[in-house]
Design an enzyme around this catalytic site. Structure first.
Site, PDB file in Angstrom:
ATOM      1  N   ARG A 208       0.941  -1.222   0.157  1.00 32.87           N
ATOM      2  CA  ARG A 208      -0.011   0.010   0.172  1.00 32.87           C
ATOM      3  C   ARG A 208       0.961   1.287   0.003  1.00 32.87           C
ATOM      4  O   ARG A 208       1.830   1.473   0.970  1.00 32.87           O
ATOM      5  CB  ARG A 208      -0.867   0.082   1.137  1.00 32.87           C
ATOM      6  CG  ARG A 208      -2.127   0.767   1.287  1.00 32.87           C
ATOM      7  CD  ARG A 208      -2.970   0.721   2.159  1.00 32.87           C
ATOM      8  NE  ARG A 208      -2.389   0.998   3.651  1.00 32.87           N
ATOM      9  CZ  ARG A 208      -3.152   1.304   4.742  1.00 32.87           C
ATOM     10  NH1 ARG A 208      -4.416   1.499   4.723  1.00 32.87           N
ATOM     11  NH2 ARG A 208      -2.667   1.902   5.886  1.00 32.87           N
TER      12      ARG A 208
ATOM     13  N   THR B  38      -0.571   7.445  -1.111  1.00 30.30           N
ATOM     14  CA  THR B  38      -2.030   7.354  -1.874  1.00 30.30           C
ATOM     15  C   THR B  38      -2.965   6.383  -1.252  1.00 30.30           C
ATOM     16  O   THR B  38      -4.149   6.582  -1.465  1.00 30.30           O
ATOM     17  CB  THR B  38      -1.840   7.191  -3.274  1.00 30.30           C
ATOM     18  OG1 THR B  38      -1.218   5.728  -3.240  1.00 30.30           O
ATOM     19  CG2 THR B  38      -0.906   8.250  -4.111  1.00 30.30           C
TER      20      THR B  38
ATOM     21  N   ASP C 227       0.630  -1.934  12.424  1.00 31.25           N
ATOM     22  CA  ASP C 227       1.113  -2.251  11.237  1.00 31.25           C
ATOM     23  C   ASP C 227       1.387  -3.825  11.379  1.00 31.25           C
ATOM     24  O   ASP C 227       2.481  -4.240  11.841  1.00 31.25           O
ATOM     25  CB  ASP C 227       2.402  -1.439  10.651  1.00 31.25           C
ATOM     26  CG  ASP C 227       2.621  -2.080   9.129  1.00 31.25           C
ATOM     27  OD1 ASP C 227       2.815  -3.068   8.831  1.00 31.25           O
ATOM     28  OD2 ASP C 227       2.610  -0.789   8.450  1.00 31.25           O
TER      29      ASP C 227
ATOM     30  N   ASP D 146       4.889  -4.982  10.063  1.00 29.25           N
ATOM     31  CA  ASP D 146       6.022  -4.493  10.837  1.00 29.25           C
ATOM     32  C   ASP D 146       6.211  -5.302  12.007  1.00 29.25           C
ATOM     33  O   ASP D 146       7.251  -5.882  12.417  1.00 29.25           O
ATOM     34  CB  ASP D 146       6.010  -3.022  11.286  1.00 29.25           C
ATOM     35  CG  ASP D 146       6.266  -2.175  10.061  1.00 29.25           C
ATOM     36  OD1 ASP D 146       7.047  -2.550   9.029  1.00 29.25           O
ATOM     37  OD2 ASP D 146       5.953  -1.104  10.005  1.00 29.25           O
TER      38      ASP D 146
HETATM   39  C1  PRP Z   1      -1.093  -4.072   4.902  1.00 29.98           C
HETATM   40  C2  PRP Z   1      -1.888  -5.245   4.955  1.00 29.98           C
HETATM   41  C3  PRP Z   1      -2.979  -5.230   3.906  1.00 29.98           C
HETATM   42  C4  PRP Z   1      -3.205  -3.634   3.647  1.00 29.98           C
HETATM   43  C5  PRP Z   1      -4.407  -3.354   4.142  1.00 29.98           C
HETATM   44  O1  PRP Z   1      -0.423  -4.276   4.079  1.00 29.98           O
HETATM   45  O2  PRP Z   1      -1.375  -6.384   5.389  1.00 29.98           O
HETATM   46  O3  PRP Z   1      -2.334  -5.711   2.815  1.00 29.98           O
HETATM   47  O4  PRP Z   1      -2.306  -2.939   4.237  1.00 29.98           O
HETATM   48  O5  PRP Z   1      -4.599  -1.996   3.858  1.00 29.98           O
HETATM   49  P1  PRP Z   1      -5.656  -1.830   2.659  1.00 29.98           P
HETATM   50  O6  PRP Z   1      -6.913  -2.412   3.127  1.00 29.98           O
HETATM   51  O7  PRP Z   1      -5.890  -0.181   3.013  1.00 29.98           O
HETATM   52  O8  PRP Z   1      -5.337  -2.001   1.517  1.00 29.98           O
HETATM   53  P2  PRP Z   1       1.098  -3.187   3.486  1.00 29.98           P
HETATM   54  O9  PRP Z   1       0.752  -2.446   2.435  1.00 29.98           O
HETATM   55  O10 PRP Z   1       1.362  -2.535   4.842  1.00 29.98           O
HETATM   56  O11 PRP Z   1       2.097  -3.950   2.958  1.00 29.98           O
HETATM   57  P3  PRP Z   1       2.998  -5.203   3.884  1.00 29.98           P
HETATM   58  O12 PRP Z   1       2.027  -6.560   3.962  1.00 29.98           O
HETATM   59  O13 PRP Z   1       4.138  -5.407   3.033  1.00 29.98           O
HETATM   60  O14 PRP Z   1       3.454  -4.876   5.038  1.00 29.98           O
HETATM   61  N1  URA Z   2      -2.632  -2.227   7.369  1.00 29.20           N
HETATM   62  C1  URA Z   2      -2.020  -2.592   8.547  1.00 29.20           C
HETATM   63  O1  URA Z   2      -1.007  -3.611   8.740  1.00 29.20           O
HETATM   64  N2  URA Z   2      -2.634  -1.971   9.642  1.00 29.20           N
HETATM   65  C2  URA Z   2      -3.692  -1.294   9.577  1.00 29.20           C
HETATM   66  O2  URA Z   2      -4.231  -1.118  10.543  1.00 29.20           O
HETATM   67  C3  URA Z   2      -3.950  -0.835   8.384  1.00 29.20           C
HETATM   68  C4  URA Z   2      -3.300  -1.475   7.384  1.00 29.20           C
END
Ligand code: PRP
Ligand code: URA
Length: 213
Positions: free
Chosen positions: A108, A112, A204, A207
């Site tokens: 994400r 944006t 997150d 993380d």
């Molecule tokens: C997080 C999570 C989802 C997304 C959710 O991933 O694991 O994939 O955000 O958010 P959304 O519903 O607003 O799209 P992130 O983009 O942080 O990537 P990661 O899994 O690599 O940490």
């Molecule tokens: N992605 C995450 O990992 N946590 C949130 O709360 C939203 C998006």
């Protein structure tokens, strides 16, 4: 199981809720966070597969032939959304060791909030399988919608979205874009904050799983 709508189920089993309470805690260690994510996913999958069709079969026990029930019907594939979705894979494979695993890489964009695809590798016969799409967090829904779009473009029809925590905004967005896809959650939270994080949420997920912050 709390069936909130035809295509929205919150798994309110006491064990799931208890483990989720620890998962949310900011003091939970990376090691425990990983273990709990696997356990919650396994319990969710156990509930989600309650209705799987069975067929009659026979096996020979050491004493006689026994009439038994076996899983029938279509085979399963799971597709974690990278990166955080990976933590949900083992929980399902513990129950269905032969499930095929596809991967979709989305992140994400932090400015944006829009999902960007960076990887896709799926089993050849995935269109013939029932598919669970895995992501611990359903926030705005952008990532899940994009993943479901990409998978539908590959001819996949029978999909369920399995997330540990969902925000109402994300649930509504997925329901609008993909009304045929059931959403299964362990927790339905209150709302998103101004930067797209789920409240109360767990922070997150990526993380916390990988210790990157
Ligand atoms: C997080 C999570 C989802 C997304 C959710 O991933 O694991 O994939 O955000 O958010 P959304 O519903 O607003 O799209 P992130 O983009 O942080 O990537 P990661 O899994 O690599 O940490
Ligand atoms: N992605 C995450 O990992 N946590 C949130 O709360 C939203 C998006």
């Amino acid at each position: 199981m709390l069936v909130l709508m035809e295509n929205l189920i919150v798994m309110d089993h006491p064990l799931i809720q208890h483990k989720l309470s620890i998962l949310r805690d900011k003091n939970t260690t990376v090691r425990d966070f990983r273990a709990l994510s696997t356990e919650i996913t396994m319990l969710m999958a156990f509930e989600a597969m309650r209705g799987l069709p069975l067929e009659d079969a026979e096996v020979e026990t050491p004493l006689q032939v026994a009439k038994v029930k076996r899983l029938a019907g279509k085979k399963l594939a799971i597709v974690p959304i990278l990166r955080a979705g990976l933590i949900m894979v083992d929980g399902i494979l513990n129950l269905v060791p032969n499930a095929r695993v596809g991967h979709i890489g989305l992140y994400r964009d932090h400015d944006t909030l829009k999902p960007v695809e960076y990887y896709k590798k799926l089993p050849n016969d995935i269109a013939e399988r029932d598919v669970f799409v895995l992501d611990p967090m359903l926030a705005t829904g952008g990532s899940a919608i994009a993943a479901l779009d990409f998978l539908k473009a590959d001819g996949i029809k029978n999909m369920k979205l399995l997330c540990i925590i969902g925000a109402p905004e994300g649930v509504a967005a997925v329901q609008k874009a993909h009304p045929d896809v059931s959403i299964l959650l362990a927790g339905l939270d209150d709302k998103l904050n101004e930067i797209g994080y789920i409240l109360p949420g767990l922070g997150d997920a990526g993380d916390r799983i990988y210790g990157t912050k």
